[in-house]
Structure formats: structure tokens, C-alpha cells
Design a protein around this motif. Structure first.
Motif, PDB file in Angstrom:
ATOM      1  N   ASN A   1      -5.252   7.049  12.349  1.00 32.07           N
ATOM      2  CA  ASN A   1      -6.245   6.758  13.387  1.00 32.07           C
ATOM      3  C   ASN A   1      -5.703   7.051  14.782  1.00 32.07           C
ATOM      4  OD1 ASN A   1      -8.383   5.948  11.765  1.00 32.07           O
ATOM      5  ND2 ASN A   1      -7.684   3.833  11.665  1.00 32.07           N
TER       6      ASN A   1
ATOM      7  N   ARG B   1      -8.616  13.882  11.330  1.00 30.67           N
ATOM      8  CA  ARG B   1      -8.639  12.475  10.924  1.00 30.67           C
ATOM      9  C   ARG B   1      -9.399  12.311   9.614  1.00 30.67           C
ATOM     10  NH1 ARG B   1     -10.621   8.163  15.226  1.00 30.67           N
ATOM     11  NH2 ARG B   1      -8.620   8.801  16.121  1.00 30.67           N
TER      12      ARG B   1
ATOM     13  N   THR C   1      -2.555   4.314   7.503  1.00 31.16           N
ATOM     14  CA  THR C   1      -3.945   4.460   7.962  1.00 31.16           C
ATOM     15  C   THR C   1      -4.054   4.200   9.458  1.00 31.16           C
ATOM     16  OG1 THR C   1      -4.451   2.153   7.402  1.00 31.16           O
ATOM     17  CG2 THR C   1      -4.868   3.818   5.711  1.00 31.16           C
ATOM     18  N   GLU C   2      -3.244   3.269   9.968  1.00 30.88           N
ATOM     19  CA  GLU C   2      -3.235   3.021  11.412  1.00 30.88           C
ATOM     20  C   GLU C   2      -2.729   4.245  12.170  1.00 30.88           C
ATOM     21  OE1 GLU C   2      -0.816  -0.415  11.904  1.00 30.88           O
ATOM     22  OE2 GLU C   2      -2.433  -1.810  11.391  1.00 30.88           O
TER      23      GLU C   2
ATOM     24  N   LYS D   1      -7.382  11.192   6.207  1.00 27.77           N
ATOM     25  CA  LYS D   1      -7.820   9.942   5.581  1.00 27.77           C
ATOM     26  C   LYS D   1      -8.286  10.202   4.150  1.00 27.77           C
ATOM     27  CE  LYS D   1      -9.132   6.515   9.012  1.00 27.77           C
ATOM     28  NZ  LYS D   1      -8.445   5.452   8.279  1.00 27.77           N
TER      29      LYS D   1
ATOM     30  N   GLU E   1      -9.326  -0.641   8.350  1.00 25.56           N
ATOM     31  CA  GLU E   1      -9.073   0.356   9.388  1.00 25.56           C
ATOM     32  C   GLU E   1      -9.961   1.591   9.228  1.00 25.56           C
ATOM     33  OE1 GLU E   1      -7.011  -0.474  11.680  1.00 25.56           O
ATOM     34  OE2 GLU E   1      -6.328  -2.298  10.689  1.00 25.56           O
ATOM     35  N   SER E   2     -10.769   1.605   8.175  1.00 23.76           N
ATOM     36  CA  SER E   2     -11.531   2.806   7.854  1.00 23.76           C
ATOM     37  C   SER E   2     -12.938   2.731   8.427  1.00 23.76           C
ATOM     38  CB  SER E   2     -11.614   2.999   6.338  1.00 23.76           C
ATOM     39  OG  SER E   2     -12.443   4.095   6.025  1.00 23.76           O
TER      40      SER E   2
END
Length: 418
Positions: A86, A94, A82-83, A98, A313-314
Motif C-alpha cells: 500500500n 498496487r 500488505t502494508e 496485491k 488493509e485491503s
């Protein structure tokens, strides 16, 4: 004593080495072994599908072991993929990557709940829904109120139950009945399971190598567990987990043979659970039942922990939570109609298509064009349609990989020229 126990469950985590790191990885990946024992799967591919399924994921963990150093270091209690999404993507790319990686996690939930549904129907009869609801409540409570140290403790208990189950059961039954009797029972009642010259098996194995690697790369719990392993120990932990997973896959196959060697099997999605009907040892049946519940509980707890870390992170964690609850409720209401084989193939195709793109996101600095999500979406839709119309897995996997790799090489050459 009470303070020390509660402190262990709520205190800060500590980094682990090879042995315990492999145990953390096995918590996630060991549960796939008994799940490929549905009636449809066995009739179509025989016992060898479970073996090639296990080998595929063992090789996938080995492949990740040789690339994990490229990921460098990242913070504990985070989900690396997830990082990187981003960092490496923008705009619609993105949002798409995601969304599709979050969606890919639900295969794990579907499979575990099908297993639990089958198990509770056998054990609790009409009380299955109450058991599943109570199971889900306890799971959520432990996910939100147990620290990683508490999860470490549950991991140790799970490994003890796992090794006890896969050691005592095959030894007891093969010593009691003899290998010849069990083999003759399989040969008498299910001779098609021993047929190994099916040419389709090779193509399925090749396809599932790509499927397994793709799933390992997009799997949140895998990256979450790796974040707690010392950076220099991650490769050895992955290799150890891969080796153990392959070996234990044969133990699960042995238990499946024990479960069905006495006669025609029940019409169940998870035929290995018919082992609970064996009468020779009630205690071993109890042990196997405990293992099934603990295994499902641990892999879902691991998944929830990873979801919690990923949501930090979302930018849309509220929407993610609502969608998750909606899908889980829908899963419980429609669980009787779910086919494990169809589920695995559906998500497997998504993982295979994502493989080259996720590799680029995770391990390179190549910037994807803004329209990449359209190509990926078209490849997924086209591959799924071809798969479920023809039943062939290898061709759409190979075609999608060729198209994706060709596209990425073209993008790389264009960016080099500029």
C-alpha cells in the motif's frame, strides 16, 4: 474456571519472545517437511529432495532473520507485506502485487487439502468428503471466534504433538527393527531412493534457495506471526525456527523410510502416510494420524488469521473473500487430479520471480515504475511455460532474477540521476 478459560480464548493478545516466537513460526513452516514424499518426487529425485527442500526453507528463514530489522516495527495483528504494498506502490502496480501475493497463499491450502484428502481416503474411505467439509466448518468457526491467545494455546498443544511424534516414532522403530533392517529394506525395494549422484539435485537445490526465500517473503502467516514477536527477538526467533526446521526435516525423512521399507509403496501423493499401515504399534499410528490432522488444522488456522489481518488493509476484501471461497470449492472438486510436485513447482516459480521485487517493496524506498507489473507478469508467464515444457527449474529462475535485478538497478540509477 469457565470464565478464565473463555477469557483466555477471547482476551487481547500479548507479545512473545524467542522461544514462543519460534514455535509460532514452526506452526507455519513445519508442515512442508512430509509433503515432498509423493511418488513422482521420490522417483525423480529420491530421498534427498526432501532434505534439500527442508534445507532451502531453513536457509530462507535465516536470510529473513538478517533482514527483518530493516522492516522496523509494525503493529501487532497486521501483515507487514500488505502494508508495504500500500505504501510503496500505486495504480496497476498496487492491484497486481496485491493480487499476486494473495494468489501465492493458495499453495499452502492446496498442499494441506491434498494431505487431508489422502489421509481421509485411507482412514474413512467413502466418508472423505464429509470429513473435509466438517473440517472446513470447524476451521472457519475457530478462525473467527478464537483470539490470538487461543491460537497461542493451540500452538503449545501442536508443538507437544509434533515433538512427541518425531521423537517416539523414529526411536521405537529403529530400536525395534534396527537401522540395518530398515536400510536393507529401502535398498531392496527402492534402491533408486538412495542414489545421490544425480547432478540435477544440485541445480534444484540452488533454484529452491531462491524459491524458498521468495515464498518466505510473500508469506502472509510468517509476517503475521512475526508481528506478535517482540521486535528485538524477531531475529533470534527466526534463527531458532530455521535450526529446528532443518533438524526435524531429518526426522520426517526417517519416518518416510519406516513407512516404505517393507515393500512397494502405494500410489499415493503423500507416501509418508503409509506409516498408518504399520502394525507394530497401534498407538504410534494413532499419534501420527492425530499429528497429520492437527498440523493441517494449525497451518490453515494460521493462514485464515493472517488473511483476516491482511483484509483489513485491503480495499477489495469482499472480492478476496468470494475468490477464496470459489478457489476452495474448486480445490475440493478437483483434488484427485492435483499433483503435489506440479503444484510446488508452479507456485515456486512465481515466488522466485517475485523475490527481487518484493525485496524492494519490503526493505527499500525505491519507487517502482508504473509499468513494472507488465514486466513481472511476462517473466512469470515465460518462466512457467519454459518450466513445464522442459522440466528445468534452475534456468528460468536464474534468467528471471537476472532480468529483474538488471531492471531494478536501471530504475535505481535513473531515480538517482533525477
Amino acid at each position: 474456571m469457565r470464565r478464565s478459560i473463555s477469557g483466555f480464548f477471547t482476551s487481547h493478545f500479548f507479545m512473545v519472545g524467542t522461544a514462543f516466537g519460534a514455535s509460532l513460526l514452526l506452526v507455519r513452516w513445519i508442515t512442508g517437511n512430509p509433503l515432498m514424499s509423493s511418488e513422482k518426487t521420490l522417483i525423480k529425485y529420491g530421498l534427498f529432495f526432501g532434505i534439500i527442500y527442508t534445507l532451502s526453507y531453513g536457509f530462507a528463514l535465516v536470510a529473513l532473520a538478517f533482514f527483518v530489522k530493516r522492516a522496523g516495527g509494525w503493529q501487532p495483528a497486521t501483515v507487514y507485506i500488505t502494508e508495504r504494498i500500500n505504501e510503496q506502490t500505486t495504480g496497476h502496480n498496487r492491484l497486481f502485487f496485491k493480487s499476486i501475493t494473495y494468489f501465492a497463499q493458495y499453495e499452502l491450502w492446496i498442499v494441506q487439502f491434498v494431505v487431508l484428502y489422502t489421509f481421509t481416503h485411507m482412514v474413512f474411505n467413502d466418508w472423505y468428503f464429509q470429513f473435509l467439509f466438517a473440517f472446513l466448518i470447524v476451521l472457519v468457526i475457530f478462525a473467527f471466534y478464537t483470539s490470538m491467545n487461543g491460537f497461542y494455546l493451540f500452538t503449545m498443544l501442536f508443538i507437544i504433538v509434533l515433538l512427541s511424534t518425531l521423537t517416539f516414532i523414529p526411536i521405537y522403530y529403529f530400536v525395534l527393527n534396527g537401522t540395518t533392517k530398515i536400510y536393507e529394506g529401502i535398498r531392496l525395494y527402492h534402491p533408486y531412493l538412495l542414489y545421490y549422484k544425480n547432478p540435477e539435485i544440485i541445480s534444484v537445490f540452488i533454484a529452491y534457495l531462491f524459491v524458498a526465500i521468495g515464498q518466505v517473503l510473500v508469506d502472509f502467516p510468517t509476517w503475521f506471526n512475526l508481528s506478535f514477536i517482540k521486535q528485538e527477538k524477531r531475529k533470534s526467533a527466526l534463527l531458532s525456527a530455521a535450526f529446528i526446521k532443518i533438524l526435524l526435516g531429518f526426522s520426517f525423512t526417517a519416518i518416510l523410510m519406516i513407512a516404505i521399507f517393507r515393500g512397494p509403496f502405494e500410489n499415493l501423493e503423500v507416501l509418508i502416510l503409509t506409516f498408518l499401515y504399520r502394525e507394530e504399534s497401534l498407538w504410534l499410528s494413532y499419534l501420527f494420524g492425530i499429528f497429520i490432522v492437527v498440523a493441517c488444522f494449525m497451518v490453515l488456522l494460521n493462514s485464515l488469521k493472517a488473511f483476516q489481518a491482511a483484509r483489513r488493509e485491503s480495499i477489495a476484501h469482499t472480492a478476496t473473500t468470494l475468490i477464496s471461497l470459489f478457489l476452495i470449492v474448486g480445490l475440493l472438486s478437483a483434488i484427485e487430479q492435483i499433483s503435489l510436485l506440479s503444484t510446488v513447482l508452479f507456485f515456486g516459480m512465481i515466488n522466485a520471480v517475485l523475490l527481487p521485487f518484493i525485496y524492494i517493496i519490503l526493505f527499500t524506498k525505491l519507487r517502482l515504475p508504473s509499468y513494472t507489473y507488465i514486466l513481472v507478469l511476462l517473466l512469470i508467464i515465460g518462466s512457467e511455460i519454459y518450466l513445464f515444457q522442459t522440466g528445468q527449474l534452475l534456468l528460468p529462475v536464474i534468467v528471471s532474477l537476472i532480468v529483474a535485478i538488471g531492471f531494478l538497478l536501471w530504475v535505481r540509477s535513473c531515480q538517482k540521476r533525477n
